[in-house]
Design a protein around this motif. Structure first.
Motif, PDB file in Angstrom:
ATOM      1  N   GLY A   1     -33.798  32.576  49.704  1.00 15.85           N
ATOM      2  CA  GLY A   1     -32.629  33.387  50.013  1.00 15.85           C
ATOM      3  C   GLY A   1     -32.212  33.374  51.472  1.00 15.85           C
ATOM      4  O   GLY A   1     -31.342  34.159  51.868  1.00 15.85           O
ATOM      5  N   LEU A   2     -32.794  32.481  52.298  1.00 19.75           N
ATOM      6  CA  LEU A   2     -32.433  32.415  53.716  1.00 19.75           C
ATOM      7  C   LEU A   2     -31.318  31.406  53.977  1.00 19.75           C
ATOM      8  O   LEU A   2     -30.776  31.338  55.075  1.00 19.75           O
ATOM      9  CB  LEU A   2     -33.660  32.069  54.559  1.00 19.75           C
ATOM     10  N   ILE A   3     -31.016  30.588  52.987  1.00 16.73           N
ATOM     11  CA  ILE A   3     -29.865  29.684  53.009  1.00 16.73           C
ATOM     12  C   ILE A   3     -29.146  29.853  51.678  1.00 16.73           C
ATOM     13  O   ILE A   3     -29.801  29.939  50.634  1.00 16.73           O
ATOM     14  CB  ILE A   3     -30.289  28.211  53.194  1.00 16.73           C
TER      15      ILE A   3
ATOM     16  N   GLU B   1     -18.765  29.672  62.704  1.00 13.00           N
ATOM     17  CA  GLU B   1     -18.570  28.595  61.734  1.00 13.00           C
ATOM     18  C   GLU B   1     -18.499  27.266  62.471  1.00 13.00           C
ATOM     19  O   GLU B   1     -17.765  27.129  63.454  1.00 13.00           O
ATOM     20  CB  GLU B   1     -17.290  28.824  60.923  1.00 13.00           C
ATOM     21  N   LEU B   2     -19.266  26.300  61.993  1.00 14.33           N
ATOM     22  CA  LEU B   2     -19.362  25.006  62.657  1.00 14.33           C
ATOM     23  C   LEU B   2     -19.398  23.891  61.638  1.00 14.33           C
ATOM     24  O   LEU B   2     -20.038  24.022  60.583  1.00 14.33           O
ATOM     25  CB  LEU B   2     -20.645  24.933  63.506  1.00 14.33           C
TER      26      LEU B   2
ATOM     27  N   SER C   1     -14.680  24.326  58.767  1.00 12.06           N
ATOM     28  CA  SER C   1     -13.567  24.152  57.842  1.00 12.06           C
ATOM     29  C   SER C   1     -13.886  24.714  56.464  1.00 12.06           C
ATOM     30  O   SER C   1     -13.084  24.613  55.554  1.00 12.06           O
ATOM     31  CB  SER C   1     -13.224  22.658  57.712  1.00 12.06           C
ATOM     32  N   GLY C   2     -15.072  25.281  56.337  1.00 14.32           N
ATOM     33  CA  GLY C   2     -15.437  25.839  55.040  1.00 14.32           C
ATOM     34  C   GLY C   2     -16.675  26.698  55.174  1.00 14.32           C
ATOM     35  O   GLY C   2     -17.221  26.854  56.258  1.00 14.32           O
ATOM     36  N   ARG C   3     -17.134  27.249  54.075  1.00 16.06           N
ATOM     37  CA  ARG C   3     -18.319  28.096  54.086  1.00 16.06           C
ATOM     38  C   ARG C   3     -19.328  27.556  53.080  1.00 16.06           C
ATOM     39  O   ARG C   3     -19.886  28.285  52.274  1.00 16.06           O
ATOM     40  CB  ARG C   3     -17.953  29.532  53.770  1.00 16.06           C
ATOM     41  N   GLN C   4     -19.552  26.254  53.176  1.00 19.47           N
ATOM     42  CA  GLN C   4     -20.384  25.600  52.178  1.00 19.47           C
ATOM     43  C   GLN C   4     -21.838  26.039  52.270  1.00 19.47           C
ATOM     44  O   GLN C   4     -22.506  26.238  51.269  1.00 19.47           O
ATOM     45  CB  GLN C   4     -20.283  24.074  52.359  1.00 19.47           C
ATOM     46  N   VAL C   5     -22.356  26.207  53.513  1.00 22.85           N
ATOM     47  CA  VAL C   5     -23.746  26.611  53.699  1.00 22.85           C
ATOM     48  C   VAL C   5     -23.774  27.885  54.536  1.00 22.85           C
ATOM     49  O   VAL C   5     -23.288  27.902  55.659  1.00 22.85           O
ATOM     50  CB  VAL C   5     -24.559  25.509  54.407  1.00 22.85           C
ATOM     51  N   MET C   6     -24.349  28.926  53.969  1.00 21.34           N
ATOM     52  CA  MET C   6     -24.527  30.191  54.680  1.00 21.34           C
ATOM     53  C   MET C   6     -25.954  30.232  55.219  1.00 21.34           C
ATOM     54  O   MET C   6     -26.913  30.135  54.452  1.00 21.34           O
ATOM     55  CB  MET C   6     -24.301  31.376  53.747  1.00 21.34           C
ATOM     56  N   LEU C   7     -26.080  30.401  56.536  1.00 20.06           N
ATOM     57  CA  LEU C   7     -27.390  30.409  57.176  1.00 20.06           C
ATOM     58  C   LEU C   7     -27.674  31.778  57.780  1.00 20.06           C
ATOM     59  O   LEU C   7     -26.865  32.310  58.528  1.00 20.06           O
ATOM     60  CB  LEU C   7     -27.445  29.379  58.308  1.00 20.06           C
TER      61      LEU C   7
END
Length: 393
Positions: A366-368, A322-323, A338-344
């Motif tokens: 579905g990759l992001i 997480e960055l 500080s969060g999981r707003q964007v899953m890559l």
């Protein structure tokens, strides 16, 4: 099943000359072409071979170089000559040697690994994704006569130092282009030294463009011409080079620009009077990020864009990372997520980073994953340069 039958192949990082020759033989049979430049690649690359009790059964080479992204050079490498003896295919040998190379490159601080392949599905399973394409273009020589004319001095065999400097200046304008190491120029020049011709265009003793091309006789009459390398400082220099090439019309009916020599779509099409050029698609190049923190903080970013995006890698060796990506004044710094707003996904990160695919399109694929349309729009604005890798390896 006996222990010998279940024994995994050994991975060799310092093969003997005999083992190297076995690998070259497998590579030549696999790719169907002779490899006279194999010793040069061995001396400048990192080699991994797989061997069992009977000898070498496969291998691969990683060629260290620098790639530009956002106008800044990143430590990268090109994966080349990945091959396995037919009798050993399907047993994970290729994955074994590739993983060994990637691990070593990561330990050396390399952030990216690129490759050319006609089989993207294989490398997708290992974390690579398509980052760009390449096409060859065939153009009637007479069509180049219509290019805008600019007075330029044509220079035969331009000074190599001037050529190297011009390429280094222009390559940084593209995402993915190489800052060619010194040995790279010698490699490409030696591949067809007797058949290749070099010319440049200059104004006021400044080299503004150069072209390298090869010729071969046609069966009935005339000759074919293949442009292997072409770089121009601006539209005027590009036009001057095309005008020079058009002067071969007495002997050459068509000019072929080799795969990747021109970005796709080529600016050349803006000047041709008729749609009489032909595109010949080649296979794509792919990218894998093996050090996400180095890749994000080293590349350049748009100066006028500020962003703070929380990223979370969801698969591959970086899964769970997480960055917080904070960008300002064209530079990035990282904080703890500080969060999981964007899953890559690993593939999604590579495709977005290269500029080949926008974050919005990757989200649809579905990759992001993110529920925030504003964040996707910000990510789209961060990576907008057209990718181009004109060097094949």
């Amino acid at each position: 099943m006996s222990d010998d039958a279940m024994r995994l192949p050994d991975v060799l990082d310092e093969p003997t000359d005999d083992q190297w020759e076995q690998y070259v033989s497998i590579a030549e049979r696999s790719f169907g072409v002779p490899l006279p430049d194999a010793p040069l690649l061995r001396s400048n690359g990192l080699v991994r071979l797989a061997a069992d009790a009977e000898g070498v059964i496969g291998g691969a080479i990683a060629l260290p170089f620098t790639q530009y992204f956002g106008g800044r050079p990143l430590s990268s490498a090109g994966l080349s000559l990945v091959c396995v003896n037919p009798s050993a295919r399907g047993d994970g040998v290729a994955r074994m040697v590739v993983d060994s190379l990637v691990d070593h490159l990561r330990e050396r601080g390399v952030a990216l690994v690129a490759l050319w392949t006609p089989s993207p599905g294989i490398y997708r399973r290992w974390g690579w994704e398509v980052a760009g394409g390449a096409s060859a273009y065939t153009v009637p020589v007479t069509s180049l006569r219509t290019m805008p004319r600019r007075h330029s001095r044509v220079v035969a065999d331009p000074d190599p130092g001037s050529v190297f400097a011009l390429h280094a200046e222009l390559a940084g304008h593209w995402d993915g282009a190489l800052h060619r190491p010194g040995w790279w120029w010698g490699w490409k020049a030696s591949a067809a030294a007797k058949e290749r011709h070099h010319y440049g265009v200059a104004n006021d003793d400044r080299l503004d463009g150069y072209v390298a091309y090869s010729t071969q006789p046609l069966p009935e009459w005339g000759q074919s011409m293949v442009v292997e390398d072409l770089w121009a400082r601006d539209g005027g220099a590009f036009s001057a080079l095309c005008t020079f090439l058009s002067k071969h019309s007495s002997f050459t009916p068509h000019i072929r620009f080799a795969p990747g020599v021109l970005p796709s779509p080529p600016e050349l099409s803006l000047w041709l009077p008729q749609y009489d050029w032909h595109e010949h698609p080649w296979h794509p190049w792919m990218l894998r990020i093996i050090d996400i923190e180095s890749a994000l903080t080293t590349r350049g970013w748009p100066v006028g864009v500020r962003a703070n995006i929380s990223l979370r890698m969801v698969d591959g060796p970086m899964a769970g990372t997480e960055l917080d990506l904070m960008i300002e004044d064209g530079k990035a710094r990282l904080g703890h997520g500080s969060g999981r707003q964007v899953m890559l996904t690993e593939r999604g990160a590579a495709a977005w980073f290269s500029g080949c695919w926008s974050a919005s399109r990757l989200a649809r694929a579905g990759l992001i994953t993110t529920g925030d349309a504003h964040t996707l729009a910000t990510m789209d604005s961060l990576v907008a340069t057209r990718p181009w890798l004109p060097d094949r390896f």
